[in-house]
Design a protein around this motif. Structure first.
Motif, mmCIF file in Angstrom:
data_model
loop_
_atom_site.group_PDB
_atom_site.id
_atom_site.type_symbol
_atom_site.label_atom_id
_atom_site.label_comp_id
_atom_site.label_asym_id
_atom_site.label_seq_id
_atom_site.Cartn_x
_atom_site.Cartn_y
_atom_site.Cartn_z
ATOM 1 N N GLY A 123 51.205 20.474 63.786
ATOM 2 C CA GLY A 123 51.275 19.982 65.160
ATOM 3 C C GLY A 123 52.023 20.896 66.094
ATOM 4 N N HIS A 166 42.435 23.297 69.641
ATOM 5 C CA HIS A 166 42.671 22.762 68.297
ATOM 6 C C HIS A 166 43.757 21.682 68.281
ATOM 7 N N ASP A 167 44.433 21.526 69.420
ATOM 8 C CA ASP A 167 45.389 20.413 69.493
ATOM 9 C C ASP A 167 44.670 19.091 69.724
ATOM 10 N N ALA A 188 41.442 21.293 57.553
ATOM 11 C CA ALA A 188 41.863 22.042 58.743
ATOM 12 C C ALA A 188 41.131 23.385 58.824
ATOM 13 N N ALA A 238 51.981 23.099 69.036
ATOM 14 C CA ALA A 238 51.079 23.343 70.164
ATOM 15 C C ALA A 238 51.319 24.737 70.738
ATOM 16 N N VAL A 295 46.743 27.785 69.790
ATOM 17 C CA VAL A 295 46.196 26.485 69.371
ATOM 18 C C VAL A 295 45.612 25.750 70.581
ATOM 19 N N SER A 296 46.336 25.771 71.677
ATOM 20 C CA SER A 296 45.865 25.073 72.879
ATOM 21 C C SER A 296 44.633 25.747 73.468
ATOM 22 N N PHE A 300 45.095 17.824 63.738
ATOM 23 C CA PHE A 300 46.292 18.328 64.405
ATOM 24 C C PHE A 300 47.478 17.417 64.104
ATOM 25 N N VAL A 306 48.256 24.219 63.280
ATOM 26 C CA VAL A 306 47.448 23.041 63.561
ATOM 27 C C VAL A 306 47.912 21.867 62.708
ATOM 28 N N THR A 349 38.583 24.080 62.008
ATOM 29 C CA THR A 349 38.834 25.198 62.922
ATOM 30 C C THR A 349 37.758 26.275 62.801
#
Length: 612
Positions: free
Chosen positions: A444, A455-456, A425, A446, A450-451, A461, A441, A429
Motif C-alpha cells: 500500500g 495501481h493504487d 499482484a 502510494a 504506483v499512482s 493494493f 503495491v 500489474t
C-alpha cells in the motif's frame, strides 16, 4: 644448500613419496591409483580440490621409466606446480605460450636431451605441429590430463583446446592415460571417458566431502556489511580470502572499498592486462593475508593451501562450479568458511540468460538442470552439504553438522496465502514490473510510480501491508526457485511474470513453506568467534610459527616462488610444535623431503635456535 634431481625410477612408490615429498604414507585411494598407473594402467580420478590428485600422477611418473607429460589448462597452475617440484628436487618444466624464445628453446633442449622427468604442457601447445612428434621420440612414462572436465561439452569449464586430446589414445596407445578432475557429474564423467578412450578403464572415485569447510548461504541484504561481518568471523589474520563477484566492475569496486577500510585487497578479472593479472596472482601466492576480489577468471590453479574463506556475492553457475570455487578454501585441512549471498534477481537473470543463449536446446536443458539443483540447495531448510554432494553421486549417511542449516536449524512457516497474494499482484500489474514495484503495491505504498500507473486502485493494493518488505523478497525467491515466477523482460532487469507453475499455488493446491527468518526484518547476527585456530596453537609455539613464516616469506621473495612451495603452513606448524634439534629430527616432519632438507634444513634449525 641446493640439491640436484634424484634418481627415482624403479624405486618403491612409498619410498618416493617419503624421500621426495616428505609424506609418511598415501591417503584415501592414492595408493590404489599409484599402484594401478605404475603398473601401466589408465583411468579416471575423481577427487575433491585438495584431495591429493597431483600425487596420483607425480609419483608414478617418477617411478616409471621415461617422461611424464601433464596437460594443464592454465599457465599459472603449470608454473606453480613446476616450482613446487623443483623445490623437491624433481627435474620439471612447463611448455606454454607464455614462454619467451630463450625459455622455450631451453625447455626444448632439456626435452631432447632427456633431462626432464615431468613436463607440463598446455593443450594448445600440445596441438602445435611438431610437439607430439618430439614426444613420440621420447620414452614416455604417462600422460596426465588435469582438470579433465574441460574436455566435456557437458562440463562447466569446457575448453575447445581440450578436444584435441582425443589423439593421445590414437598416437600413444601403450602410454598410460590418467584423467583427473575435482568436479564432474555423471554425464561429464561419461563424456571424459569417451573422449579419452577410457571407457574400459576404471574410475577411482574418492569422497567429495570437504568437512573442514563450513558452508553458509544467506539472502543478499547489505552485501558490504554481510561480507565485512563474515571476514571478521572467518579470517585468522594469516591466511587469504577470495570474494567472487558477478562482474568485472564489481571486483574493482569491492577491492577499492576494502582498501579504504584498511584491507590488503586486490582485484582480478579477464579484462585486465596479462601482466597485471600475473602480478595479482603472484601477490596472492606470496603468503601474505590478502583478499582477492575476482570474477571466476580467478579459477583453476589456485594452489595456495591457507585460503581461509571464500565468499560469493551472487549465485554461481551451478553446483559444480560452486563446489570447485569454495574448494579453494582450506586446502591445508584446517577449518575454513564459505559464504554464498544471493537475491531473487540472481535466479531471474540466470533463467533468462539461459533462455536467451544461442546454445543448443540440449545444453540449455542441462544449464536449467544445474540452476535448479543450485537453487534447491540455497533455498533448502535441510543440510546443504548433503544436497551438494548428491550432485556428484556422493551420498552422506547423516547431516554434516557444519553448514548453516545444521548449525542454526531454520523454523519453517507456511506462507502459501502470502505467496498467492504476490502472484496475484504480479498478474494484476500486468507482469511488467520489478519486485520493488510489486511490493509497493502489496504494502500500500502510494509512490509516484504506483499512482501514475493507477495501481493504487487495484484490488491487491495494500493487501500485504502486514508482511515486511524483506519477507516479500524471501517469498519471491521461493517462487522463483519453484519456477512459479520468471523474468519476462527483454532486458536484464528482473521484471517478473507468473508462469504455468503458479496455477496450483493460486488454487491453493500446493503449499509454500519458508524459513521463518526470511519473514522477519534483517537483524545483525550475533558475531561468532572464528572457528579457526592457527596451526601452531594446537600444540606448538605460535611465536616460533610466526618467525618461521617470516623466514619463509624472505626465502620465497628471494627465489620469486610462491611461499607455500617452500613449506606449507602445516609443515611449519609441525616444526614449531616438535622443535627438531637435528637434521634427522627435521627429516621426520610431514612435508620435509630429502631435497628440502638439503636446501633448508640448516636454515630452519638456525631460525628455531634464534627463536628460543
Amino acid at each position: 644448500m641446493t640439491a640436484g634431481p634424484r634418481a627415482t625410477e624403479g624405486l618403491d612408490p612409498r619410498d618416493v613419496l617419503h624421500d621426495v615429498f616428505g609424506f609418511p604414507d598415501f591417503r584415501g585411494r592414492q595408493a590404489e591409483i599409484v599402484e594401478h598407473v605404475t603398473g601401466g594402467g589408465s583411468g579416471l580420478v575423481l577427487m575433491p580440490t585438495g584431495g591429493g590428485k597431483s600425487l596420483c600422477y607425480q609419483v608414478p611418473a617418477l617411478v616409471r621409466s621415461g617422461l611424464g607429460v601433464v596437460v594443464s589448462p592454465l599457465i599459472a597452475l603449470m608454473e606453480d606446480q613446476v616450482a613446487a617440484l623443483r623445490q623437491q628436487g624433481v627435474a620439471a618444466a612447463a611448455l606454454h605460450s607464455g614462454l619467451d624464445e630463450d625459455e622455450r628453446s631451453r625447455v626444448g633442449r632439456d626435452l631432447a636431451n632427456g633431462r626432464l622427468k615431468l613436463l607440463y604442457v598446455s593443450p594448445e601447445r600440445l596441438a602445435v605441429e611438431g610437439t607430439a612428434e618430439r614426444l613420440a621420440r621420447r620414452d614416455l612414462a604417462l600422460f596426465a590430463v588435469d582438470e579433465a572436465h574441460c574436455i566435456s561439452n557437458w562440463g562447466h569449464n569446457f575448453r575447445a583446446d581440450y578436444r584435441g586430446l582425443t589423439m593421445l589414445a590414437e598416437r600413444f596407445p601403450h602410454v598410460p592415460r590418467l584423467a583427473l578432475t575435482a568436479t564432474a557429474d555423471a554425464r561429464t564423467v561419461d563424456d571424459i571417458r569417451e573422449q579419452l578412450s577410457l571407457t574400459e578403464a576404471p574410475v577411482f572415485r574418492g569422497s567429495f566431502d570437504r568437512p573442514n569447510i563450513r558452508i553458509e548461504v544467506a539472502p543478499r541484504d547489505n552485501a558490504a556489511a554481510q561480507i565485512a561481518e563474515f571476514m571478521e568471523e572467518a579470517g585468522d589474520g594469516r591466511g587469504a580470502g577470495i570474494i567472487y563477484c558477478p562482474s568485472r566492475a564489481e571486483t574493482e569496486r569491492t577491492a577499492s572499498r576494502l582498501r579504504r577500510e584498511g584491507f590488503d585487497a586486490l582485484h582480478y578479472h579477464a579484462g585486465m592486462d596479462a601482466a597485471d593479472r600475473r602480478a595479482a596472482e603472484r601477490r596472492f601466492a606470496s603468503g601474505d593475508p590478502v583478499v582477492m576480489a575476482a570474477t571466476i577468471a580467478f579459477g583453476m590453479g589456485i594452489d595456495r593451501p591457507d585460503v581461509r574463506w571464500v565468499a560469493h556475492l551472487s549465485l554461481p553457475g551451478g553446483p559444480e562450479s560452486w563446489y570447485q570455487e569454495i574448494g579453494r578454501a582450506g586446502r591445508d585441512g584446517a577449518p575454513a568458511r564459505a559464504l554464498l549471498l544471493y537475491g531473487a534477481e540472481d535466479i531471474a537473470v540466470a533463467r533468462k540468460r539461459i533462455a536467451d543463449s544461442p546454445a543448443p536446446e540440449s545444453q540449455k536443458r542441462l544449464d536449467h538442470e544445474r540452476l535448479d539443483r543450485l537453487v534447491a540447495i540455497v533455498e533448502a531448510a535441510t543440510c546443504r552439504r548433503r544436497l551438494l554432494l548428491r550432485c556428484f553421486g556422493d551420498e552422506m549417511e547423516r547431516d554434516c553438522g557444519n553448514c548453516d542449516a545444521c548449525l542454526r536449524p531454520p523454523r519453517l512457516v507456511d506462507v502459501t496465502e502470502a505467496a498467492r497474494k504476490l502472484l496475484s499482484a504480479v498478474h494484476r500489474t500486468g507482469g511488467r514490473f520489478g519486485l520493488n514495484h510489486v511490493v509497493d503495491v502489496l504494502r500500500g505504498n502510494a509512490t509516484e510510480r504506483v499512482s501514475n500507473f493507477g495501481h493504487d486502485q487495484l484490488s491487491v493494493f495494500g493487501i500485504g501491508k502486514n508482511v515486511a518488505e524483506g519477507a516479500w523478497r524471501g517469498i519471491a525467491r521461493q517462487l522463483l526457485a519453484r519456477g512459479a515466477l520468471a523474468q519476462a523482460s527483454e532486458t536484464n532487469l528482473p521484471i517478473f511474470a507468473a508462469t504455468e507453475s503458479a496455477r496450483p499455488i493460486l488454487r491453493g493446491e500446493e503449499p509454500v513453506v519458508l524459513n521463518a527468518a526470511a519473514m522477519e526484518a534483517a537483524k545483525p547476527r550475533k558475531r561468532q568467534r572464528s572457528s579457526f585456530q592457527p596451526p601452531a596453537a594446537s600444540g606448538g609455539d605460535t611465536a616460533a610459527f610466526d618467525v618461521l613464516r617470516a623466514w619463509r616469506k624472505e626465502e620465497a621473495t628471494r627465489q620469486s616462488v610462491p611461499a607455500y612451495v617452500i613449506f606449507p603452513d602445516r609443515t611449519l606448524a609441525d616444526i614449531a610444535a616438535q622443535r627438531p634439534r637435528t637434521l634427522d629430527d627435521l627429516a621426520m616432519i610431514h612435508g620435509v623431503g630429502a631435497s628440502k632438507l638439503d636446501r633448508y634444513g640448516l636454515d630452519v634449525l638456525r631460525v628455531l635456535r634464534d627463536a628460543d
